[in-house]
Write a protein that holds these residues in place. Structure first.
Motif, PDB file in Angstrom:
ATOM      1  N   ASP A   1       0.461  -1.196  -0.326  1.00 17.38           N
ATOM      2  CA  ASP A   1      -0.438  -0.094   0.075  1.00 17.38           C
ATOM      3  C   ASP A   1       0.632   1.384  -0.015  1.00 17.38           C
ATOM      4  O   ASP A   1       0.357   2.264  -0.450  1.00 17.38           O
ATOM      5  CB  ASP A   1      -0.980   0.115   0.943  1.00 17.38           C
ATOM      6  CG  ASP A   1      -2.002  -0.943   1.112  1.00 17.38           C
ATOM      7  OD1 ASP A   1      -2.502  -1.601  -0.588  1.00 17.38           O
ATOM      8  OD2 ASP A   1      -3.061  -1.514   1.778  1.00 17.38           O
ATOM      9  N   HIS A   2       1.797   0.713   0.696  1.00 18.75           N
ATOM     10  CA  HIS A   2       3.091   2.518   0.753  1.00 18.75           C
ATOM     11  C   HIS A   2       3.723   2.781  -1.067  1.00 18.75           C
ATOM     12  O   HIS A   2       3.394   3.347  -1.314  1.00 18.75           O
ATOM     13  CB  HIS A   2       4.412   2.447   1.710  1.00 18.75           C
ATOM     14  CG  HIS A   2       5.250   3.706   1.792  1.00 18.75           C
ATOM     15  ND1 HIS A   2       6.633   3.503   1.689  1.00 18.75           N
ATOM     16  CD2 HIS A   2       4.367   4.953   1.965  1.00 18.75           C
ATOM     17  CE1 HIS A   2       7.198   4.879   1.737  1.00 18.75           C
ATOM     18  NE2 HIS A   2       5.833   5.287   1.842  1.00 18.75           N
TER      19      HIS A   2
ATOM     20  N   ARG B   1       2.262   1.369  -3.806  1.00 15.82           N
ATOM     21  CA  ARG B   1       0.839   2.353  -4.293  1.00 15.82           C
ATOM     22  C   ARG B   1       0.655   3.999  -4.500  1.00 15.82           C
ATOM     23  O   ARG B   1       0.355   4.541  -4.424  1.00 15.82           O
ATOM     24  CB  ARG B   1      -0.134   1.352  -3.976  1.00 15.82           C
ATOM     25  CG  ARG B   1      -0.439   0.127  -4.449  1.00 15.82           C
ATOM     26  CD  ARG B   1      -1.802  -0.615  -4.082  1.00 15.82           C
ATOM     27  NE  ARG B   1      -1.737  -2.082  -4.551  1.00 15.82           N
ATOM     28  CZ  ARG B   1      -3.164  -2.114  -4.265  1.00 15.82           C
ATOM     29  NH1 ARG B   1      -3.679  -2.230  -3.335  1.00 15.82           N
ATOM     30  NH2 ARG B   1      -3.324  -4.043  -4.774  1.00 15.82           N
ATOM     31  N   ALA B   2       0.596   4.397  -3.113  1.00 18.28           N
ATOM     32  CA  ALA B   2       0.725   5.413  -2.391  1.00 18.28           C
ATOM     33  C   ALA B   2       1.915   6.475  -2.570  1.00 18.28           C
ATOM     34  O   ALA B   2       1.962   8.140  -2.478  1.00 18.28           O
ATOM     35  CB  ALA B   2       0.017   5.935  -0.940  1.00 18.28           C
ATOM     36  N   ASP B   3       2.846   6.138  -2.364  1.00 15.46           N
ATOM     37  CA  ASP B   3       4.015   6.327  -2.925  1.00 15.46           C
ATOM     38  C   ASP B   3       4.947   6.673  -4.322  1.00 15.46           C
ATOM     39  O   ASP B   3       5.968   6.070  -4.174  1.00 15.46           O
ATOM     40  CB  ASP B   3       4.914   6.942  -1.775  1.00 15.46           C
ATOM     41  CG  ASP B   3       6.269   7.629  -2.001  1.00 15.46           C
ATOM     42  OD1 ASP B   3       7.004   8.235  -2.602  1.00 15.46           O
ATOM     43  OD2 ASP B   3       6.538   7.746   0.096  1.00 15.46           O
TER      44      ASP B   3
ATOM     45  N   TRP C   1       4.281   6.520   7.694  1.00 13.06           N
ATOM     46  CA  TRP C   1       3.253   6.849   6.310  1.00 13.06           C
ATOM     47  C   TRP C   1       2.170   6.436   6.516  1.00 13.06           C
ATOM     48  O   TRP C   1       1.249   6.712   6.737  1.00 13.06           O
ATOM     49  CB  TRP C   1       3.621   6.422   5.280  1.00 13.06           C
ATOM     50  CG  TRP C   1       1.909   6.223   4.821  1.00 13.06           C
ATOM     51  CD1 TRP C   1       1.844   6.936   3.369  1.00 13.06           C
ATOM     52  CD2 TRP C   1       1.379   5.099   3.774  1.00 13.06           C
ATOM     53  NE1 TRP C   1       0.809   6.354   2.888  1.00 13.06           N
ATOM     54  CE2 TRP C   1       0.593   5.764   2.373  1.00 13.06           C
ATOM     55  CE3 TRP C   1       1.349   3.883   4.178  1.00 13.06           C
ATOM     56  CZ2 TRP C   1      -0.535   4.336   2.370  1.00 13.06           C
ATOM     57  CZ3 TRP C   1       0.339   2.888   3.853  1.00 13.06           C
ATOM     58  CH2 TRP C   1      -0.163   3.327   2.950  1.00 13.06           C
TER      59      TRP C   1
ATOM     60  N   THR D   1      -1.416   8.787   7.998  1.00 15.85           N
ATOM     61  CA  THR D   1      -2.344   8.192   6.941  1.00 15.85           C
ATOM     62  C   THR D   1      -3.888   7.363   8.533  1.00 15.85           C
ATOM     63  O   THR D   1      -4.438   7.178   7.576  1.00 15.85           O
ATOM     64  CB  THR D   1      -2.116   7.412   6.113  1.00 15.85           C
ATOM     65  OG1 THR D   1      -1.506   6.117   6.386  1.00 15.85           O
ATOM     66  CG2 THR D   1      -1.291   8.448   4.833  1.00 15.85           C
TER      67      THR D   1
ATOM     68  N   TRP E   1      -3.485   3.929   8.668  1.00 16.85           N
ATOM     69  CA  TRP E   1      -3.274   3.114   7.653  1.00 16.85           C
ATOM     70  C   TRP E   1      -3.531   1.794   8.676  1.00 16.85           C
ATOM     71  O   TRP E   1      -2.734   1.581   9.637  1.00 16.85           O
ATOM     72  CB  TRP E   1      -2.066   2.354   6.904  1.00 16.85           C
ATOM     73  CG  TRP E   1      -2.135   1.756   6.097  1.00 16.85           C
ATOM     74  CD1 TRP E   1      -2.530   1.406   4.729  1.00 16.85           C
ATOM     75  CD2 TRP E   1      -1.794   0.337   6.095  1.00 16.85           C
ATOM     76  NE1 TRP E   1      -2.773  -0.088   4.409  1.00 16.85           N
ATOM     77  CE2 TRP E   1      -1.800  -0.529   5.366  1.00 16.85           C
ATOM     78  CE3 TRP E   1      -0.836  -0.204   7.874  1.00 16.85           C
ATOM     79  CZ2 TRP E   1      -1.600  -1.808   5.476  1.00 16.85           C
ATOM     80  CZ3 TRP E   1      -0.540  -1.518   7.525  1.00 16.85           C
ATOM     81  CH2 TRP E   1      -1.098  -2.254   6.659  1.00 16.85           C
TER      82      TRP E   1
END
Length: 393
Positions: free
Chosen positions: A338-339, A341-343, A385, A389, A391
């Motif tokens: 997920d990190h 994907r986001a960064d 992160w 967020t 998460w």
């Protein structure tokens, strides 16, 4: 035995593929033939159809008039579903009987016109779809079956479209060329994929390669994962276990080894053994021998034990990571995915590292250990992160 689902729209040439596979040595179960058998005169299936649609669907000899029945159901979805409720369970039961009688090393091909429509794809080890341009199909139906254009178009519209079929296809055979071209493609499929797949499945042996080849990002990786996950879900049922797409193929735009990484979450590691392991192996995902664990992040906090399965299919490498619900490794796999994907910056940095490592052509073991220092730092970035967020896995 290896179970292959074969499908394609009316007029696509599916029967030609089935015939060629039978010539190669496959046991072909023709669902249309079975469908006629289960509604033959004197059967309970025919009696139920007459009760549902009246004797208007019988010919002068008391047999089913398929044209008359087709005229009733193809234009009426409710009627079609009523017919399917009568015939489909009988066809499935009879097909299962025929498959059960096959040799242990058989390759059983179920020729199923409505495989997509009735959701049978996850029940097979592999799904082969024959695809042909609609114009070609219309011409064939007119030439080979004497079907007028309006009726042919209606039959085609009543079936799944090409997009829906492609979503279920592990193998897509395009049949817009010559019969010789089609036969050549079937022969390659038989020799290079079906026979090795059957042998691996029977021996509970994963097909694997230790050489690292970096592939450019493939937009179909998520769709391929979805097909694999559906098979795994079918194999472990009735258990309702969480299945996730992890690793680089789960990150859009990221080049990766062409291996689909999947995470199966079990209540405890003991649940990964015994019947569950055998059900996965029978579905085409045998366990890799030896002990497997994830390197802890940060290092030195004890290894994170797991089970690792591969794929018996030589045409679709898979790493199936079976982790308990409380494993830090399970959480870590989802967090890093997920990190990344986001960064976009970290995604680019990871891609650069992968390209550098792939250029040196390492084996899989070297590839994994060489990335450890980067992931030690990425773990800290990802945790920051996650905290920022809120998460959750």
């Amino acid at each position: 035995m290896l179970k292959v689902g074969l499908t394609g729209g009316i007029g696509s040439g599916k029967s030609a593929v089935a015939s060629r596979l039978a010539g190669c040595g496959a046991l072909v179960i023709d669902s249309d033939r079975v469908a006629r058998e289960v509604v033959a005169p004197g059967t309970q299936g025919l009696a139920e159809i007459v009760a549902a649609f009246s004797d208007r669907v019988l010919d002068a000899d008391g047999a089913l008039d398929r044209a008359a029945l087709g005229a009733l159901v193809f234009a009426d979805e409710t009627a079609r579903r009523r017919l399917e409720a009568i015939t489909h369970p009988r066809v499935r039961a009879r097909s299962a009987e025929l498959a059960a009688a096959a040799a242990p090393d058989a390759i059983v091909v179920n020729d199923v016109p409505l495989l997509v429509e009735v959701g049978l794809a996850p029940t097979y080890h592999l799904v082969v779809v024959v695809q042909t341009e609609v114009a070609t199909r219309l011409a064939r139906l007119a030439r080979d079956r004497g079907m007028d254009r309006a009726e042919a178009e209606r039959r085609i519209a009543a079936q799944a479209d090409d997009t829906q079929r492609r979503a279920t296809a592990d193998v897509l055979l395009t049949n817009d060329g010559s019969l010789a071209d089609l036969h050549a493609a079937v022969d390659v499929l038989w020799r290079e994929r079906l026979r090795p797949y059957e042998a691996n499945l029977r021996e509970r042996r994963p097909a694997r390669s230790d050489h690292v080849v970096l592939a450019e990002a493939d937009p179909t990786w998520p769709q391929q994962y979805a097909r694999l996950a559906a098979r795994i879900r079918h194999a472990v049922a009735p258990a309702d276990l969480r299945i996730d797409h992890i690793g680089s193929t789960a990150v859009p735009g990221l080049a990766a080894k062409d291996v689909i990484d999947i995470q199966l979450t079990v209540p405890t590691l003991a649940d990964a053994d015994g019947p569950l392991a055998e059900r996965l192996a029978a579905a085409g995902f045998p366990r890799l021998p030896g002990e497997w664990w994830d390197n802890p992040r940060p290092p030195g906090s004890g290894r994170w034990e797991k089970r690792l399965h591969g794929s018996a299919d030589p045409g679709r490498p898979v790493h199936l990571h079976v982790r308990p619900a409380d494993s830090p490794g399970r959480r870590y796999a989802l967090l890093i995915r997920d990190h990344l994907r986001a960064d976009p910056d970290q995604r680019a940095a990871y891609l650069m590292l992968k390209r550098e490592l792939a250029a040196s052509a390492p084996d899989s073991a070297t590839w994994s250990t060489a990335k450890d220092p980067w992931f030690d730092e990425e773990h800290l970035r990802a945790e920051q992160w996650a905290a920022q967020t809120d998460w959750r896995p």
